[in-house]
Every structure is written in structure tokens, then in C-alpha cells.
Design an enzyme around this catalytic site. Structure first.
Site, PDB file in Angstrom:
ATOM      1  N   GLU A  65      -7.702  67.490  30.106  1.00  0.00           N
ATOM      2  CA  GLU A  65      -8.238  66.305  29.436  1.00  0.00           C
ATOM      3  C   GLU A  65      -8.736  65.279  30.440  1.00  0.00           C
ATOM      4  OE1 GLU A  65      -6.445  63.296  29.674  1.00  0.00           O
ATOM      5  OE2 GLU A  65      -4.308  63.774  29.653  1.00  0.00           O
ATOM      6  N   LYS A  93       5.390  61.618  25.811  1.00  0.00           N
ATOM      7  CA  LYS A  93       5.641  60.506  26.729  1.00  0.00           C
ATOM      8  C   LYS A  93       6.948  59.809  26.331  1.00  0.00           C
ATOM      9  CE  LYS A  93       0.753  59.711  27.686  1.00  0.00           C
ATOM     10  NZ  LYS A  93       0.179  60.719  26.768  1.00  0.00           N
TER      11      LYS A  93
END
Length: 303
Positions: A25, A159
Site C-alpha cells: 500500500e 494498529k
């Protein structure tokens, strides 16, 4: 009209021949890391994929053109652009970015969509999005994308600035299997493990590839999450990480930061509070995940 999709010659040839390819990404370049760490890390991830005998395909949108396999010059240019001039592209943004001729950096969801369009089965990133702490209705589009796009994502879990238990619940609801790569617990991004269980431990890239192949054979339309712990020598103490995350999250709330801006704000502030230790962990896990993804893509190509 044809889909505005450009695939570079190296990646196109690899896909045509059945050679392993790993999607990467681009939000880490434009919104995730400061210059020049963003360039260094993006190129190190590509090199890690190559070291695993696979081809890297970093994905971005360049003036409205979806590009699979951007060049080092493109990476440098995106890294130097002001973040506000590059659209963060999830599912809802792709049509807008292409129609309006924007520069766009792909999130996990955006990269999954484009990888599937290109025929790439494996994608490496740092951490996926999830449910935001204290805001159970603020759920990343990454999680719903896992439920409908059959691409395998190699990451260090979600995360750790997020609500990890709720994130797991949403993944379960979307039918997403979580494979722990040489671990039986979910990693916590900066830290190697939590007390949260995963669905299946795998010891090797070949075992992960076997699950991906079986999912394809069953016609499953969901993604798979391969959770890889951060390298031990760069792991951030869990208590230190949590203290910094709590403070950064509180500061974001006090400043009225929300939506797609909250993650880069909190990540940047956590890095400051840990005197760069969290960024070192982030970079280490990004490169390691790219290596593991390359090994899985290679094993998958041999099945």
C-alpha cells in the site's frame, strides 16, 4: 470505458507467468511516516519482497490513474507531496480519485480492491484499521473489505491504538479467518502479543499458503488475515506503548481530531512520546511483513 488500471511490465509479466507477486500500500508513504523515512521504508519493503523471490507491486493513484507497481521516482514524488494534496483512498474514494484526476494513496481496503482487480492474492502492510477506542461505531472500512474481497493481508494485527477486542469481533462477524504466523495470540502492532486468541497458528509460509489455496477452492469471498509479530529486537514494551497511546488518544479527542485524520495524528504523537521507539518498531514490522508475504506468495505459486 476501460477500468483506469495500469500494471507495470515486470508485475504484468509475473502475473501472466504465475510467478509470486505481493501488493504493497501507499498510505505509509504519504500519511504514515515522515520524509525521508517513508521513502526508505517503502523501498526496503520492496527489497524484502524481492529477497523472498517475489515481485513487489506498490499501488497508488497517479493523476487519476490506478497504478500497480509504481516506480521509485513515483515513491519519491508522493513522499514529498503535502499530505493534504494526496487523497487517502478506501473503497468510497476510488471512483472519486479516478474521475477527478487525483493523486491517491491506497489504504488497506483500497489496496485489497485493486490487488483483486489485478489478480494479486497476497498483500503486506503494517497494521489494519479497526474499531476506534471509545467510539464503537467508528469502524474502519478495512474490516468490511475483509468480508468481501478474497485477498490475504499480512500484517502485525490491527494498529494497537485501536480497540483490539472489538476489532476481532467485527472480523469474526465478517467471517475472516486469522492465522497467527508462529504465534498463538494476536500481535499488538508495536508489541509481539496480546492475550487475544487467533483462529489458527501456522508455522511456515507453506502452511499459510495451504489455507489460502483451500479458501480459493471453496470459493470463499472473504479475505484472510495473517498476523505476524513485530521482530523481537524492535518490540516496544507493552506498558510503554499503552501509556503513550492513551495520552495521544486523549490529546486527539481534546483537539477535535477525528475520522481519517485520527490514525496519523495518534501514530505521530506516539512516536514523539516514545522518542522514536514506536516508529522504529513500525518500520521493522513493515519490512518483516513484506518478507513474510513474499515467502507466502512464493509458496502459494508452487501449489
Amino acid at each position: 470505458m476501460p477500468i483506469p488500471l495500469t500494471i507495470n511490465a515486470e508485475v504484468k509479466e509475473a502475473l501472466k507467468s504465475g510467478s509470486p507477486v505481493v501488493a504493497l500500500e501507499s498510505t505509509l508513504i504519504t500519511h504514515g511516516l515522515p520524509y525521508p523515512k517513508n521513502v526508505e521504508t517503502a523501498l526496503a519493503m520492496e527489497e524484502a519482497v524481492r529477497d523472498s523471490s517475489a515481485k513487489p507491486a506498490t499501488i497508488a493513484i497517479l493523476e487519476g490513474q490506478i497504478t500497480v507497481g509504481i516506480t521509485p521516482a513515483n515513491i519519491e514524488a508522493l513522499a514529498r507531496m503535502p499530505a493534504q494534496d494526496v487523497r487517502k483512498c478506501s473503497r468510497r474514494d476510488l471512483a472519486i480519485a479516478t474521475a477527478m484526476g487525483c493523486y491517491g494513496a491506497t489504504t488497506v481496503a483500497g489496496t485489497m480492491i485493486i490487488a483483486q482487480m489485478a489478480g494479486i492474492k497476497v498483500f503486506a502492510t503494517g497494521g489494519i484499521g479497526g474499531v476506534h477506542r471509545g467510539q464503537p461505531h467508528d469502524v474502519s472500512a478495512d474490516l468490511s473489505e475483509f468480508g468481501r474481497t478474497p485477498v490475504t493481508v499480512v500484517s502485525s494485527g490491527a494498529k494497537s491504538i485501536l480497540d483490539l477486542p472489538l476489532t476481532l469481533e467485527v472480523l469474526e462477524t465478517n467471517g475472516v479467518p486469522i492465522l497467527g504466523y508462529q504465534t498463538d495470540a494476536l500481535p499488538a502492532f508495536y508489541s509481539a502479543r496480546t492475550d487475544l486468541p487467533i483462529d489458527q497458528r501456522v508455522e511456515t509460509a507453506a502452511e499459510a499458503a495451504a489455507v489460502i489455496r483451500a479458501s480459493d477452492d471453496l470459493g470463499a469471498q472473504n479475505g484472510i488475515l495473517v498476523a505476524v509479530p513485530v521482530p523481537r529486537d524492535k518490540e516496544l514494551d507493552a506498558a510503554t506503548a499503552e501509556a503513550a497511546i492513551m495520552r495521544a488518544t486523549q490529546e486527539a479527542e481534546a483537539a477535535g481530531v477525528g475520522g481519517k485524520d485520527i490514525t496519523p495524528f495518534v501514530l505521530s504523537r506516539v512516536s514523539e512520546l516514545t522518542e522514536g521507539a514506536s516508529m522504529a518498531a513500525n518500520i521493522a514490522l513493515l519490512v518483516n511483513n513484506a518478507r513474510v508475504a513474499g515467502e507466502i506468495a512464493l509458496a502459494l505459486s508452487r501449489l
